[in-house]
Design a protein around this motif. Sequence first.
Motif, PDB file in Angstrom:
ATOM      1  N   TYR A 245     -64.056  -9.596  66.101  1.00 38.16           N
ATOM      2  CA  TYR A 245     -63.055  -9.517  67.150  1.00 38.16           C
ATOM      3  C   TYR A 245     -61.845 -10.359  66.767  1.00 38.16           C
ATOM      4  N   GLY A 246     -60.644  -9.803  67.007  1.00 39.87           N
ATOM      5  CA  GLY A 246     -59.423 -10.517  66.661  1.00 39.87           C
ATOM      6  C   GLY A 246     -58.300 -10.199  67.620  1.00 39.87           C
ATOM      7  N   PRO A 247     -57.239 -11.015  67.590  1.00 39.41           N
ATOM      8  CA  PRO A 247     -56.112 -10.798  68.514  1.00 39.41           C
ATOM      9  C   PRO A 247     -55.382  -9.488  68.259  1.00 39.41           C
ATOM     10  N   ARG A 248     -55.488  -8.953  67.046  1.00 36.25           N
ATOM     11  CA  ARG A 248     -54.803  -7.705  66.724  1.00 36.25           C
ATOM     12  C   ARG A 248     -55.713  -6.495  66.798  1.00 36.25           C
ATOM     13  N   GLY A 249     -56.907  -6.697  67.300  1.00 38.59           N
ATOM     14  CA  GLY A 249     -57.841  -5.584  67.423  1.00 38.59           C
ATOM     15  C   GLY A 249     -59.199  -5.912  66.839  1.00 38.59           C
ATOM     16  N   ASN A 250     -60.129  -5.033  67.025  1.00 35.52           N
ATOM     17  CA  ASN A 250     -61.493  -5.205  66.549  1.00 35.52           C
ATOM     18  C   ASN A 250     -61.690  -4.456  65.234  1.00 35.52           C
ATOM     19  N   THR A 251     -62.434  -5.051  64.320  1.00 32.74           N
ATOM     20  CA  THR A 251     -62.647  -4.433  63.008  1.00 32.74           C
ATOM     21  C   THR A 251     -64.108  -4.546  62.602  1.00 32.74           C
ATOM     22  N   ILE A 252     -64.480  -3.696  61.648  1.00 34.12           N
ATOM     23  CA  ILE A 252     -65.788  -3.778  61.011  1.00 34.12           C
ATOM     24  C   ILE A 252     -65.570  -3.667  59.501  1.00 34.12           C
ATOM     25  N   PHE A 253     -66.615  -3.969  58.732  1.00 35.95           N
ATOM     26  CA  PHE A 253     -66.560  -3.802  57.278  1.00 35.95           C
ATOM     27  C   PHE A 253     -67.499  -2.668  56.886  1.00 35.95           C
ATOM     28  N   ILE A 254     -66.914  -1.678  56.167  1.00 38.09           N
ATOM     29  CA  ILE A 254     -67.673  -0.515  55.704  1.00 38.09           C
ATOM     30  C   ILE A 254     -67.937  -0.675  54.213  1.00 38.09           C
ATOM     31  N   VAL A 255     -69.176  -0.466  53.804  1.00 33.15           N
ATOM     32  CA  VAL A 255     -69.563  -0.581  52.395  1.00 33.15           C
ATOM     33  C   VAL A 255     -69.285   0.744  51.696  1.00 33.15           C
ATOM     34  N   GLU A 256     -68.563   0.669  50.571  1.00 36.06           N
ATOM     35  CA  GLU A 256     -68.233   1.877  49.806  1.00 36.06           C
ATOM     36  C   GLU A 256     -68.544   1.668  48.331  1.00 36.06           C
ATOM     37  N   GLU A 257     -68.802   2.786  47.639  1.00 36.52           N
ATOM     38  CA  GLU A 257     -69.019   2.752  46.191  1.00 36.52           C
ATOM     39  C   GLU A 257     -67.689   2.539  45.489  1.00 36.52           C
ATOM     40  N   ASN A 258     -67.725   1.762  44.420  1.00 39.15           N
ATOM     41  CA  ASN A 258     -66.515   1.525  43.630  1.00 39.15           C
ATOM     42  C   ASN A 258     -66.279   2.716  42.721  1.00 39.15           C
ATOM     43  N   PRO A 259     -65.213   3.498  42.938  1.00 38.03           N
ATOM     44  CA  PRO A 259     -65.008   4.713  42.130  1.00 38.03           C
ATOM     45  C   PRO A 259     -64.616   4.413  40.687  1.00 38.03           C
ATOM     46  N   ASN A 260     -64.212   3.184  40.411  1.00 34.13           N
ATOM     47  CA  ASN A 260     -63.776   2.840  39.051  1.00 34.13           C
ATOM     48  C   ASN A 260     -64.879   2.254  38.204  1.00 34.13           C
ATOM     49  N   GLU A 261     -66.062   2.102  38.778  1.00 36.03           N
ATOM     50  CA  GLU A 261     -67.183   1.507  38.053  1.00 36.03           C
ATOM     51  C   GLU A 261     -68.325   2.512  37.992  1.00 36.03           C
ATOM     52  N   SER A 262     -69.012   2.502  36.879  1.00 38.46           N
ATOM     53  CA  SER A 262     -70.164   3.401  36.715  1.00 38.46           C
ATOM     54  C   SER A 262     -71.481   2.683  36.981  1.00 38.46           C
ATOM     55  N   SER A 263     -71.389   1.398  37.248  1.00 40.82           N
ATOM     56  CA  SER A 263     -72.607   0.613  37.419  1.00 40.82           C
ATOM     57  C   SER A 263     -73.134   0.644  38.845  1.00 40.82           C
TER      58      SER A 263
END
Length: 328
Positions: A245-263
Amino acid sequence: MAAREIEWYPRLSSVGSVTPVRGTTVSTEAEGVVSRINFQPGSQVQPGDILVQLDTRVEQAQLHSANIAAEWARIRYHRALELSKTRNISQAELDAATNELQQTEAEIRYLKALMERKTIKAPFAGKVGILQISEGSYLSKGSPVVLLQALDPIFVEFSLPQRHIGVVREGLDVLVTTDSYPGHVFEGKVTAINPVVDSATRNVRLQATLRNPARLLRPGMFVSLDLKLAQSERALMIPATAVQYGPRGNTIFIVEENPNESSGDRFVRQQAVELGDRMGDFIIVTDGVAEGEQVVTTGVFKLRSGMSVVIDNRLAPEFSLAPNPDNT
């Protein structure tokens, strides 16, 4: 944890007051001196239980005299009736004997009714309050004796803005909470809706009926409530701990695959979200996340957008729609 879609019944929140299904201040119907009190303050009474007895010694003496007069009037009437068959008395004498009998019987009924009014009984089952009189007190007609309230079931009255009239109806479920009993939810149903809208507030008044076997809810209490609507919706749900929660709005963190890495390295992306209602450990997200997206549920305050992460759920807490912590 992946955001998942559920079938959700939207709720309308409001505040209300607890009112009794039946409640009254028991008072006297006749004047007199209190001769006996038959209940303990705070006790449960049943319909017809004698609560207070006023002194009726004068009326009992008058009733005894009236019974004797009625018996003599009855003898004279039957004697006159027999004589009238042989025309040995006039019709006027028979009428006088009849009138005397009726008057004495009416006097008996009056005295019995007066004595009955001096016997104060519980009009319905309920819990009595603090005693307002004592033995020997002189009470005039209409003097308060004790408060009597029926506590099971109990009413909760509340209001909603007129824009919700189209979605509310009798029979909807109501969940009631109060700060007097933290963590305790009382369940009931809407049983009445006022046919008019208040012209000053543009609100409509509703009444819910709740079972109250332990008599925890008391008339006059302030409560919060959620009205569960009948029409369900599809909604995305994530753990409430995922939201930052923040003064500029609510946020979450989404986990994504790194498209530049093959590992198979992963990174997190901070995403603004719009939130809806809360259900236990979860919260509804109305915008900003798609079904199946992996959401960080703990430790979000340590993250920054673009940071590389490794998923480790060994210490992840269990989330529930109906949590029951050990200390409740």
